[in-house]
Design an enzyme around this catalytic site. Structure first.
Site, PDB file in Angstrom:
ATOM      1  CE  LYS A  68      -6.616  -7.621  -1.206  1.00  0.00           C
ATOM      2  NZ  LYS A  68      -6.853  -7.489   0.199  1.00  0.00           N
TER       3      LYS A  68
ATOM      4  CE  LYS B  41      -4.353  -1.774   1.640  1.00  0.00           C
ATOM      5  NZ  LYS B  41      -5.480  -1.722   2.555  1.00  0.00           N
TER       6      LYS B  41
ATOM      7  CE  LYS C  75     -13.787  -2.763   1.388  1.00  0.00           C
ATOM      8  NZ  LYS C  75     -12.805  -2.990   2.450  1.00  0.00           N
TER       9      LYS C  75
HETATM   10  N1  AQP Z   1     -10.354 -10.836  -2.679  1.00  0.00           N
HETATM   11  C1  AQP Z   1     -10.604 -11.320  -1.469  1.00  0.00           C
HETATM   12  N2  AQP Z   1     -10.821 -12.646  -1.293  1.00  0.00           N
HETATM   13  C2  AQP Z   1     -11.107 -13.146  -0.064  1.00  0.00           C
HETATM   14  N3  AQP Z   1     -11.197 -12.374   1.048  1.00  0.00           N
HETATM   15  C3  AQP Z   1     -10.997 -11.051   0.921  1.00  0.00           C
HETATM   16  N4  AQP Z   1     -11.030 -10.023   1.804  1.00  0.00           N
HETATM   17  C4  AQP Z   1     -10.777  -8.865   1.144  1.00  0.00           C
HETATM   18  N5  AQP Z   1     -10.554  -9.097  -0.159  1.00  0.00           N
HETATM   19  C5  AQP Z   1     -10.693 -10.448  -0.335  1.00  0.00           C
HETATM   20  C6  AQP Z   1     -11.346 -10.172   3.226  1.00  0.00           C
HETATM   21  O1  AQP Z   1     -12.396  -9.268   3.537  1.00  0.00           O
HETATM   22  C7  AQP Z   1     -12.274  -8.884   4.894  1.00  0.00           C
HETATM   23  C8  AQP Z   1     -12.468  -7.409   5.026  1.00  0.00           C
HETATM   24  O2  AQP Z   1     -11.476  -6.718   4.319  1.00  0.00           O
HETATM   25  P1  AQP Z   1     -11.153  -5.239   4.712  1.00  0.00           P
HETATM   26  O3  AQP Z   1     -12.263  -4.380   4.328  1.00  0.00           O
HETATM   27  O4  AQP Z   1     -10.754  -5.153   6.123  1.00  0.00           O
HETATM   28  O5  AQP Z   1      -9.919  -4.821   3.920  1.00  0.00           O
HETATM   29  P2  AQP Z   1      -9.071  -5.471   2.844  1.00  0.00           P
HETATM   30  O6  AQP Z   1      -8.632  -6.837   3.131  1.00  0.00           O
HETATM   31  O7  AQP Z   1      -7.982  -4.504   2.718  1.00  0.00           O
HETATM   32  O8  AQP Z   1     -10.108  -5.477   1.608  1.00  0.00           O
HETATM   33  P3  AQP Z   1      -9.798  -4.903   0.196  1.00  0.00           P
HETATM   34  O9  AQP Z   1     -10.933  -4.946  -0.715  1.00  0.00           O
HETATM   35  O10 AQP Z   1      -8.552  -5.510  -0.302  1.00  0.00           O
HETATM   36  O11 AQP Z   1      -9.589  -3.387   0.515  1.00  0.00           O
HETATM   37  P4  AQP Z   1      -8.343  -2.521   0.148  1.00  0.00           P
HETATM   38  O12 AQP Z   1      -8.300  -2.507  -1.339  1.00  0.00           O
HETATM   39  O13 AQP Z   1      -8.697  -1.178   0.732  1.00  0.00           O
HETATM   40  O14 AQP Z   1      -7.150  -3.133   0.748  1.00  0.00           O
HETATM   41  C9  AQP Z   1     -10.915  -9.354   5.374  1.00  0.00           C
HETATM   42  O15 AQP Z   1     -11.092 -10.484   6.190  1.00  0.00           O
HETATM   43  C10 AQP Z   1     -10.198  -9.735   4.121  1.00  0.00           C
HETATM   44  O16 AQP Z   1      -9.297 -10.774   4.335  1.00  0.00           O
END
Ligand code: AQP
Length: 332
Positions: free
Chosen positions: A195, A112, A198
């Site tokens: 993956k 990040k 968001k």
């Molecule tokens: N692609 C994915 N496959 C399986 N699990 C996923 N999680 C996120 N993306 C995937 C799981 O969702 C939960 C919540 O995630 P979060 O909102 O805390 O943040 P994150 O993991 O950072 O989700 P994003 O979409 O990847 O957000 P950004 O882009 O902001 O980093 C977690 O349990 C995560 O494992």
């Protein structure tokens, strides 16, 4: 009952299929067997810049989506992280136990911060995994249901718990990640080895649960598939098709093998068309429930107030033990 704890960041207007299949779905199935605590990670969200009005709106949308997904406020404490100050308070104590080099090894920070340039990334983004350790350890849970991307942070959490227990006195339970192998990494529809995320996925690569169902259907129909024409699960050779099979299998509760059989001799076109329909059937009621809940602000406020009260009662007790053990004078 042993406890289960997990959180989710309110960093988009809608959660996506990765969040749902990787995490939220497990929250729903675990809430009967465990004592559940699920929070909206508003404090984690501000590790990158947020628009205040949008953040407030997204926090409420997040709470509504949890309930729409099946997290039952009667069974589970649903709360805002910032409503339970013990998270930030324990976070500070744990920061003082974390080595700088140890924090630097977290790959999510590397990824990040590389995007922003390391100098521009906030110190909060750097210490985020330590706050996450506090989020978890306060509740002494047995399991933390998360996607694969959080495994390293869970390891840090266990290391910090062990260090604290060893240095002072046994205080924390060592939590275990609960990662459902099949759905641990839902991938981007346009880039099937990355993956679904968001912040990193292009609009065509991500299925948002609150998108217009017809938009999601179109995205499925134009998802990248692999060379060949056989609908078969093979994560290495056919990452695109395999990802779609995982989604299809989970939302319709059909084993992957049965889907492979059903589409034997048919092409990717038929398969994607049917999956698009299944996705529409899945997201339509979810979206309607969420929009209905968002109309009822009083109900949402009641849910998060009750959740915070339940969570605070547990978190405050753990924090009091911690403050005592590190040698703080108790307030009189
Ligand atoms: N692609 C994915 N496959 C399986 N699990 C996923 N999680 C996120 N993306 C995937 C799981 O969702 C939960 C919540 O995630 P979060 O909102 O805390 O943040 P994150 O993991 O950072 O989700 P994003 O979409 O990847 O957000 P950004 O882009 O902001 O980093 C977690 O349990 C995560 O494992």
């Amino acid at each position: 009952r042993p406890r289960v704890l997990s959180g989710i960041q309110p960093t988009a207007d809608s959660f996506h299929f990765g969040n749902y299949l990787g995490a939220l779905r497990q929250w729903v199935t675990m809430q009967d067997e465990f004592e559940p605590f699920f929070f909206i990670a508003d404090q984690h969200a501000i590790t990158v810049e947020q628009d205040p009005k949008q953040l407030r709106d997204r926090c409420l949308r997040a709470a509504a989506q949890l309930i729409a997904a099946g997290v039952d406020p009667e069974k589970s404490a649903i709360f805002m992280q910032s409503h339970v100050p013990a998270h930030a308070q324990l976070g500070w104590v744990l920061q003082c136990l974390t080595g700088f080099g140890e924090a630097r090894r977290m790959t999510q920070f590397k990824d990040k911060s590389a995007k922003q340039g390391e100098g521009a990334a906030s110190v909060g983004l750097f210490t985020y995994p330590v706050l996450m350790a506090a989020d978890i350890l306060l509740y002494r849970p047995q399991y933390v249901p998360v996607g694969e991307d959080q495994r390293q942070h869970l390891e840090l959490t266990r290391d910090l718990a062990q260090r604290f227990n060893h240095r002072y006195k046994k205080t924390f339970r060592l939590p275990e990640p609960f990662i459902t192998k099949e759905t641990a990494k839902i991938t981007d529809l346009q880039e099937p080895t990355a993956k679904m995320s968001k912040s990193a996925s292009s609009p065509a690569g991500i299925i948002d649960l609150l998108d217009e169902p017809s938009v999601s259907a179109k995205k499925i129909r134009s998802a990248v598939t692999d060379s060949g024409s056989e609908v078969r699960f093979d994560a290495d050779e056919k990452p695109g098709v395999s990802n779609l099979l995982t989604i299809y299998s989970t939302i319709t509760d059909t084993p992957v093998a049965a889907l492979e059989e059903q589409y034997a001799g048919k092409g990717y076109g038929d398969f994607k068309k049917d999956l698009a329909e299944a996705v529409v059937e899945f997201v339509t009621p979810f979206r309607n429930r969420t929009l209905e809940l968002l109309e009822d602000r009083d109900r949402l406020n009641d849910v998060i107030a009750a959740g915070a009260a339940k969570a605070s009662a547990v978190a405050e007790r753990t924090l009091a033990d911690v403050y005592d053990r590190v040698g703080f004078v108790p307030p009189v």
